[in-house]
Enzyme design. Sequence first.
Site, PDB file in Angstrom:
ATOM      1  N   ASP A 225      40.771  45.825  45.724  1.00  0.00           N
ATOM      2  CA  ASP A 225      39.426  45.788  45.137  1.00  0.00           C
ATOM      3  C   ASP A 225      38.329  45.542  46.173  1.00  0.00           C
ATOM      4  O   ASP A 225      37.222  45.144  45.808  1.00  0.00           O
ATOM      5  CB  ASP A 225      39.367  44.712  44.037  1.00  0.00           C
ATOM      6  CG  ASP A 225      39.761  43.336  44.555  1.00  0.00           C
ATOM      7  OD1 ASP A 225      40.228  43.222  45.702  1.00  0.00           O
ATOM      8  OD2 ASP A 225      39.612  42.360  43.791  1.00  0.00           O
TER       9      ASP A 225
ATOM     10  N   THR B 112      45.374  41.640  49.856  1.00  0.00           N
ATOM     11  CA  THR B 112      45.386  41.398  48.406  1.00  0.00           C
ATOM     12  C   THR B 112      46.036  42.595  47.721  1.00  0.00           C
ATOM     13  O   THR B 112      45.792  43.739  48.116  1.00  0.00           O
ATOM     14  CB  THR B 112      43.960  41.188  47.831  1.00  0.00           C
ATOM     15  OG1 THR B 112      44.029  41.303  46.392  1.00  0.00           O
ATOM     16  CG2 THR B 112      42.961  42.211  48.327  1.00  0.00           C
TER      17      THR B 112
HETATM   18  O1  F6P Z   1      44.002  38.375  43.462  1.00  0.00           O
HETATM   19  C1  F6P Z   1      45.322  38.718  43.378  1.00  0.00           C
HETATM   20  C2  F6P Z   1      45.905  38.355  42.054  1.00  0.00           C
HETATM   21  O2  F6P Z   1      47.274  38.667  42.102  1.00  0.00           O
HETATM   22  C3  F6P Z   1      45.256  38.999  40.834  1.00  0.00           C
HETATM   23  O3  F6P Z   1      45.665  40.314  40.611  1.00  0.00           O
HETATM   24  C4  F6P Z   1      45.668  38.049  39.741  1.00  0.00           C
HETATM   25  O4  F6P Z   1      44.804  38.123  38.644  1.00  0.00           O
HETATM   26  C5  F6P Z   1      45.596  36.726  40.415  1.00  0.00           C
HETATM   27  O5  F6P Z   1      45.804  36.963  41.790  1.00  0.00           O
HETATM   28  C6  F6P Z   1      46.571  35.694  39.929  1.00  0.00           C
HETATM   29  O6  F6P Z   1      46.317  34.496  40.582  1.00  0.00           O
HETATM   30  P1  F6P Z   1      47.264  33.228  40.578  1.00  0.00           P
HETATM   31  O7  F6P Z   1      48.393  33.496  41.514  1.00  0.00           O
HETATM   32  O8  F6P Z   1      46.406  32.125  41.056  1.00  0.00           O
HETATM   33  O9  F6P Z   1      47.777  33.058  39.191  1.00  0.00           O
END
Ligand code: F6P
Length: 329
Positions: A136, A132
């Site tokens: 976190d 990720t």
């Molecule tokens: O968890 C990784 C992440 O990139 C976060 O930092 C972000 O808020 C989220 O995913 C965005 O998710 P999606 O690709 O579903 O819009």
Amino acid sequence: MRIGVLTSGGDAPGMNACVRAVIRSAVSKGHEVVGILRGYQGLLEEDFFRQAEGEPLMKLRSVSHILQLGGTVLGTSRSELFRSEKGVKRAADMLRKHRIDALIPIGGDGTFHGAVELARHWDGRIVGCPGTIDNDLLGTDYTIGFATAVHTAVEAVDKLRDTAESHERLFLVEVMGRHSGCIALWTALAGGAEVVAMPETHTDVPATVEHLIKLKARGKKSIMVVVAEGDELGGAVILNEKLRLAGCPFDTRVVLLGHLQRGGAPVPDDRILATRLGDFAVRSLDEGADGAMAGAVSGELVLTPFEETFAEHKAVPQSFLDVLRTMAN
Ligand code: F6P
């Protein structure tokens, strides 16, 4: 042993390097590897990697030249169905049906929550890898993809600084991190930002404006404010409004970096971390490990129970904040 591997949740640069490491390490030890496509959703739909000739197992050559690729060749998803009891039970049935003995999920906190649920219905072993950009998760100093995301964000800040300096403007640059300020803080430090706003700190708008007035009086021409999307004020657009209303002395512009940060070739640090962790996950399964994430802490490879990886908020280092403030003065 027959090992299943999948990538799940938001993609992260270095996931492919990790998949490659899992396959190379497992195959070299005589294990079979099933590549599960599109994360837990693909498992529910029996969507598995197949060679051109229809062969379902991943081979050494299945992962040639993916080390340097962004995204994930296995695909990913955030599966709604898998979040339900019915979905988890079905996933467990699928693993049994395909005679999978162990699973290596590569992803973030949602992926590991899923692994914990799965373990309640399936008696195979699970060792995960932290993939990720958010960094976190507890149990590892860095997650796979974080270094590349920061690199991308810093490149953007550098470019914005050029135009900010020419026009004497303040830029609010919003970076990802729903619950974590890691990307924001590292980007702010490496990009020489004057202000950082993130979930771990309270953003005092009047005090920030006062600080900006002082900087302007001292002849500062451009300002970079790095904002984590999860900042308690609600992100860069809202912070921009608040700064303007509070008398910000600079002309301002907002840039949302968004998903740009998730793409691109992984930087060497991510490739190396992903390779070490993918190999370590396989070796750990070989030694009987279960229910844990492979991580690297102070250079050492360690296992941390899944529940502990997301039990608490991973704090940002206070010393980073302190040095940023010193630099910004
Ligand atoms: O968890 C990784 C992440 O990139 C976060 O930092 C972000 O808020 C989220 O995913 C965005 O998710 P999606 O690709 O579903 O819009």
